[in-house]
Write an enzyme that holds these catalytic residues in place. Structure first.
Site, PDB file in Angstrom:
ATOM      1  N   GLY A 184       0.821  -1.212   0.000  1.00  0.00           N
ATOM      2  CA  GLY A 184       0.000   0.000   0.000  1.00  0.00           C
ATOM      3  C   GLY A 184       0.852   1.259   0.000  1.00  0.00           C
ATOM      4  O   GLY A 184       2.084   1.184   0.074  1.00  0.00           O
ATOM      5  N   ASP A 185       0.177   2.406  -0.146  1.00  0.00           N
ATOM      6  CA  ASP A 185       0.844   3.711  -0.114  1.00  0.00           C
ATOM      7  C   ASP A 185       1.848   3.884  -1.248  1.00  0.00           C
ATOM      8  O   ASP A 185       2.865   4.552  -1.091  1.00  0.00           O
ATOM      9  CB  ASP A 185       1.554   3.937   1.245  1.00  0.00           C
ATOM     10  CG  ASP A 185       0.624   3.660   2.402  1.00  0.00           C
ATOM     11  OD1 ASP A 185      -0.525   4.125   2.341  1.00  0.00           O
ATOM     12  OD2 ASP A 185       1.030   2.961   3.342  1.00  0.00           O
ATOM     13  N   GLU A 186       1.571   3.292  -2.401  1.00  0.00           N
ATOM     14  CA  GLU A 186       2.506   3.408  -3.527  1.00  0.00           C
ATOM     15  C   GLU A 186       2.259   4.657  -4.375  1.00  0.00           C
ATOM     16  O   GLU A 186       2.861   4.801  -5.443  1.00  0.00           O
ATOM     17  CB  GLU A 186       2.400   2.170  -4.443  1.00  0.00           C
ATOM     18  CG  GLU A 186       2.738   0.836  -3.803  1.00  0.00           C
ATOM     19  CD  GLU A 186       1.506   0.148  -3.237  1.00  0.00           C
ATOM     20  OE1 GLU A 186       0.429   0.795  -3.154  1.00  0.00           O
ATOM     21  OE2 GLU A 186       1.617  -1.031  -2.864  1.00  0.00           O
ATOM     22  N   LYS A 194      -0.780   5.475  -5.688  1.00  0.00           N
ATOM     23  CA  LYS A 194      -1.720   5.109  -6.760  1.00  0.00           C
ATOM     24  C   LYS A 194      -2.640   6.273  -7.101  1.00  0.00           C
ATOM     25  O   LYS A 194      -3.020   6.445  -8.257  1.00  0.00           O
ATOM     26  CB  LYS A 194      -2.587   3.919  -6.318  1.00  0.00           C
ATOM     27  CG  LYS A 194      -1.803   2.660  -6.073  1.00  0.00           C
ATOM     28  CD  LYS A 194      -2.681   1.552  -5.542  1.00  0.00           C
ATOM     29  CE  LYS A 194      -3.196   1.770  -4.146  1.00  0.00           C
ATOM     30  NZ  LYS A 194      -2.192   1.768  -3.079  1.00  0.00           N
ATOM     31  N   ALA A 231      -8.036   3.154   3.411  1.00  0.00           N
ATOM     32  CA  ALA A 231      -7.222   3.682   2.305  1.00  0.00           C
ATOM     33  C   ALA A 231      -7.079   5.193   2.452  1.00  0.00           C
ATOM     34  O   ALA A 231      -7.983   5.866   2.934  1.00  0.00           O
ATOM     35  CB  ALA A 231      -7.894   3.366   0.979  1.00  0.00           C
ATOM     36  N   GLY A 232      -5.950   5.693   2.025  1.00  0.00           N
ATOM     37  CA  GLY A 232      -5.761   7.139   1.982  1.00  0.00           C
ATOM     38  C   GLY A 232      -5.063   7.469   0.681  1.00  0.00           C
ATOM     39  O   GLY A 232      -3.888   7.190   0.523  1.00  0.00           O
ATOM     40  N   HIS A 233      -5.820   7.996  -0.271  1.00  0.00           N
ATOM     41  CA  HIS A 233      -5.227   8.291  -1.572  1.00  0.00           C
ATOM     42  C   HIS A 233      -4.988   9.797  -1.679  1.00  0.00           C
ATOM     43  O   HIS A 233      -5.922  10.587  -1.623  1.00  0.00           O
ATOM     44  CB  HIS A 233      -6.135   7.789  -2.703  1.00  0.00           C
ATOM     45  CG  HIS A 233      -6.181   6.293  -2.766  1.00  0.00           C
ATOM     46  ND1 HIS A 233      -6.906   5.585  -3.681  1.00  0.00           N
ATOM     47  CD2 HIS A 233      -5.558   5.365  -2.002  1.00  0.00           C
ATOM     48  CE1 HIS A 233      -6.730   4.290  -3.478  1.00  0.00           C
ATOM     49  NE2 HIS A 233      -5.930   4.138  -2.461  1.00  0.00           N
ATOM     50  N   GLN A 246      -4.927  -0.124  -1.052  1.00  0.00           N
ATOM     51  CA  GLN A 246      -3.879  -0.921  -0.398  1.00  0.00           C
ATOM     52  C   GLN A 246      -2.928  -1.486  -1.472  1.00  0.00           C
ATOM     53  O   GLN A 246      -2.853  -0.929  -2.559  1.00  0.00           O
ATOM     54  CB  GLN A 246      -4.457  -2.045   0.462  1.00  0.00           C
ATOM     55  CG  GLN A 246      -5.146  -1.577   1.739  1.00  0.00           C
ATOM     56  CD  GLN A 246      -6.585  -1.169   1.534  1.00  0.00           C
ATOM     57  OE1 GLN A 246      -7.341  -1.861   0.888  1.00  0.00           O
ATOM     58  NE2 GLN A 246      -6.980  -0.056   2.101  1.00  0.00           N
ATOM     59  N   THR A 256      -3.742   7.199   9.286  1.00  0.00           N
ATOM     60  CA  THR A 256      -3.540   7.117  10.736  1.00  0.00           C
ATOM     61  C   THR A 256      -2.380   7.978  11.225  1.00  0.00           C
ATOM     62  O   THR A 256      -2.215   8.129  12.438  1.00  0.00           O
ATOM     63  CB  THR A 256      -3.225   5.657  11.139  1.00  0.00           C
ATOM     64  OG1 THR A 256      -2.055   5.245  10.419  1.00  0.00           O
ATOM     65  CG2 THR A 256      -4.375   4.733  10.819  1.00  0.00           C
ATOM     66  N   PRO A 264       4.135   6.384  11.625  1.00  0.00           N
ATOM     67  CA  PRO A 264       5.352   6.323  10.814  1.00  0.00           C
ATOM     68  C   PRO A 264       5.369   5.003  10.047  1.00  0.00           C
ATOM     69  O   PRO A 264       5.041   3.954  10.612  1.00  0.00           O
ATOM     70  CB  PRO A 264       6.500   6.356  11.828  1.00  0.00           C
ATOM     71  CG  PRO A 264       5.891   6.383  13.172  1.00  0.00           C
ATOM     72  CD  PRO A 264       4.393   6.400  13.063  1.00  0.00           C
ATOM     73  N   MET A 297       8.252   7.799  -6.526  1.00  0.00           N
ATOM     74  CA  MET A 297       9.183   8.315  -5.501  1.00  0.00           C
ATOM     75  C   MET A 297      10.651   8.161  -5.912  1.00  0.00           C
ATOM     76  O   MET A 297      11.509   7.954  -5.059  1.00  0.00           O
ATOM     77  CB  MET A 297       8.950   7.601  -4.149  1.00  0.00           C
ATOM     78  CG  MET A 297       7.511   7.421  -3.755  1.00  0.00           C
ATOM     79  SD  MET A 297       6.704   8.928  -3.221  1.00  0.00           S
ATOM     80  CE  MET A 297       7.101   8.998  -1.514  1.00  0.00           C
ATOM     81  N   MET A 298      10.917   8.282  -7.201  1.00  0.00           N
ATOM     82  CA  MET A 298      12.321   8.217  -7.641  1.00  0.00           C
ATOM     83  C   MET A 298      13.118   9.387  -7.066  1.00  0.00           C
ATOM     84  O   MET A 298      14.333   9.302  -6.907  1.00  0.00           O
ATOM     85  CB  MET A 298      12.404   8.251  -9.176  1.00  0.00           C
ATOM     86  CG  MET A 298      12.425   6.901  -9.824  1.00  0.00           C
ATOM     87  SD  MET A 298      13.797   5.839  -9.355  1.00  0.00           S
ATOM     88  CE  MET A 298      15.092   6.478 -10.406  1.00  0.00           C
ATOM     89  N   SER A 326       7.834   8.496 -11.505  1.00  0.00           N
ATOM     90  CA  SER A 326       7.352   9.710 -10.835  1.00  0.00           C
ATOM     91  C   SER A 326       8.492  10.316 -10.023  1.00  0.00           C
ATOM     92  O   SER A 326       9.197   9.611  -9.297  1.00  0.00           O
ATOM     93  CB  SER A 326       6.177   9.338  -9.933  1.00  0.00           C
ATOM     94  OG  SER A 326       5.802  10.451  -9.165  1.00  0.00           O
TER      95      SER A 326
END
Ligand code: IMP
Length: 430
Positions: free
Chosen positions: A12-14, A16, A39-41, A228, A305, A308, A335-336, A417
């Site tokens: 998750g957290d990629e 998207k 989920a948090g987009h 996710q 949430t 960390p 995240m490059m 990205s």
């Protein structure tokens, strides 16, 4: 052919949400089909950051229809807050949002059960859920007797249904020895509150399955937004340290009602390193200064949430597995810009298990806990890439890193990205 999906290939957290937002203009309908308020987009448009939990990221494009499918579990007050937040910020949310009447509803007892039962798995390690009631709501969905679907909230017997379930839930919760289980379940108050939510949600509720089948048959372009990541898939992930839905590509059809024959392109999204929130094995985790450096550079704290995130190196064994599992055609490497600031970068190319080198992803969590990652180490390029707009703007070492990930995962990299903004996106072949 109508269907494209965006699937997270890690835990998750990629990012998207960013990719879905970028692709949205090429589609007629964006669909969320599993997960819920866990989920948090995050989508950044110009200087505005939007954090979405239930609503598809396509909502930021007024031309696009947004569907929340039957496989999603909805938390009405959170969803309404999300709608209000968008409307307050000038985003259109009206006939461009449709919620499945088959979607299940997260109710107050689900949050209490999540708290009370999140203490640990059989072997003592805590799953570390988001405490949003997701697992208990899916458990009731499969159990059937105590489930409430969105459509049920609009029926005349909703009040009786709540009263019956509250009676049963009181007994269930009183049997749980945990402070989290001590909630006051007042059936009348819960009914009054949720009946109000139901009225506000009513204009959005409909039979999304029929709507999407019609759309697919009419050759409309559908974009499925996974939530996710595939390693959290309840059947194929790092069970039991997973979420309670099919978050890999295999969940698209069951969660949306659109048969696999309409799905033709799968985009797998992965960070250029790895993160995980909550418990469970994470072979390439760097629980040290290196991990903290990645966390600081990548602002790796949960959208939902604030926890960390655990950070570590890119795990090509895991991502190759999830890319195959989800039928991925191409990778989006996110995240490059974060790894571009590290003097040395490692990639896990294989695992060692009981003295043997393996490249398959172990199916049992105990084996995954015991693997030792085998790394390849690359010298970092230490260059700010946030202004790069073409592949040819990237340093040679960055291109080599991307190429190596592509070889190890066995899929071409279509997108890179280099920052959160829409414009900080590089397409292959540029
Ligand atoms: P649940 O989905 O709240 O039951 O949490 C189960 C596991 O999935 C926990 O380890 C969570 O941290 C993780 N999880 C759930 N949703 C997300 C997400 O959107 N991003 C990252 N991890 C998630």
């Amino acid at each position: 052919m109508p269907g494209t999906c965006v699937i997270g290939l890690q835990w998750g957290d990629e990012a998207k949400g960013k990719l879905v937002d970028l692709l949205t203009a090429q589609f007629d309908i964006v669909i969320r089909y599993q997960g819920g308020a866990n989920a948090g987009h995050t989508v950044v448009v110009s200087d505005q950051t939007y954090k979405l939990h239930h609503i598809p990221s396509g909502i930021l494009n007024p031309q696009v229809m947004n569907v929340v499918g039957p496989g999603v579990v909805l938390n009405p007050p959170t969803l309404l807050k999300e709608i209000d937040m968008l409307v307050e910020r000038g985003i259109k949310v009206s006939d461009n949002l449709m919620l499945s009447d088959r979607a299940h509803v997260v109710l107050p007892w689900h949050m209490a059960e999540d708290k009370a039962m999140n203490e640990g798995t059989a072997d003592g390690e805590n799953i570390g859920t988001t405490l949003r009631g997701i697992g208990p709501c899916y458990r009731d969905k499969v159990g059937r007797s105590y489930a409430v679907r969105l459509g049920d909230m609009l029926r005349p017997d909703f009040k009786q249904k709540i009263a019956r379930i509250v009676d049963a839930k009181r007994n269930i919760l009183s049997g749980l020895a945990h402070d989290g289980a001590n909630i006051d379940l007042d059936a009348t108050a819960i009914y009054d509150e949720y009946a109000t939510y139901a009225e506000r949600l009513r204009p959005f509720v409909g039979d999304t399955t029929a709507y999407l089948l019609d759309a697919a048959e009419a050759n409309q372009r559908l974009l499925f937004e996974g939530a996710q990541g595939a390693l959290l898939d309840v059947d194929h992930g790092t069970y039991p340290f997973v979420t309670s839905s099919n978050s890999s590509g295999v969940g698209i059809s069951s969660g949306s009602g659109v048969p696999a024959k309409w799905l033709n392109t799968v985009i797998g999204v992965a960070k250029a390193y790895s993160t995980r929130v909550g418990g469970g094995p994470f072979p390439t985790e760097q629980d040290n200064e290196q991990g903290q450096r990645i966390r600081d550079l990548g602002h790796e704290y949960g959208t939902t949430t604030g926890r960390p995130r655990r950070c570590g190196w890119f795990d090509a064994v895991a991502v190759r597995y999830t890319a195959r599992l989800s039928g991925v055609d191409s990778l989006s490497l996110m995240m490059m810009d974060v790894v571009s600031q590290l003097p040395e970068i490692k990639v896990c190319v294989a695992y060692e298990l009981d003295g043997k080198r393996i490249t398959h992803f172990p199916s049992h969590v105990d084996d995954l806990r015991r693997v030792q990652p085998v790394y390849e180490t690359m010298t970092g390029w230490m260059t700010d890439v946030t202004t790069a707009r073409k592949m040819s703007d990237l340093p040679g070492a960055a291109l080599q890193y991307i190429q190596r990930i592509s070889e190890l995962v066995g899929r071409p990299v279509g997108v890179v990205s280099v920052g959160p903004g829409r414009e900080q996106t590089i397409f292959a072949g540029t």
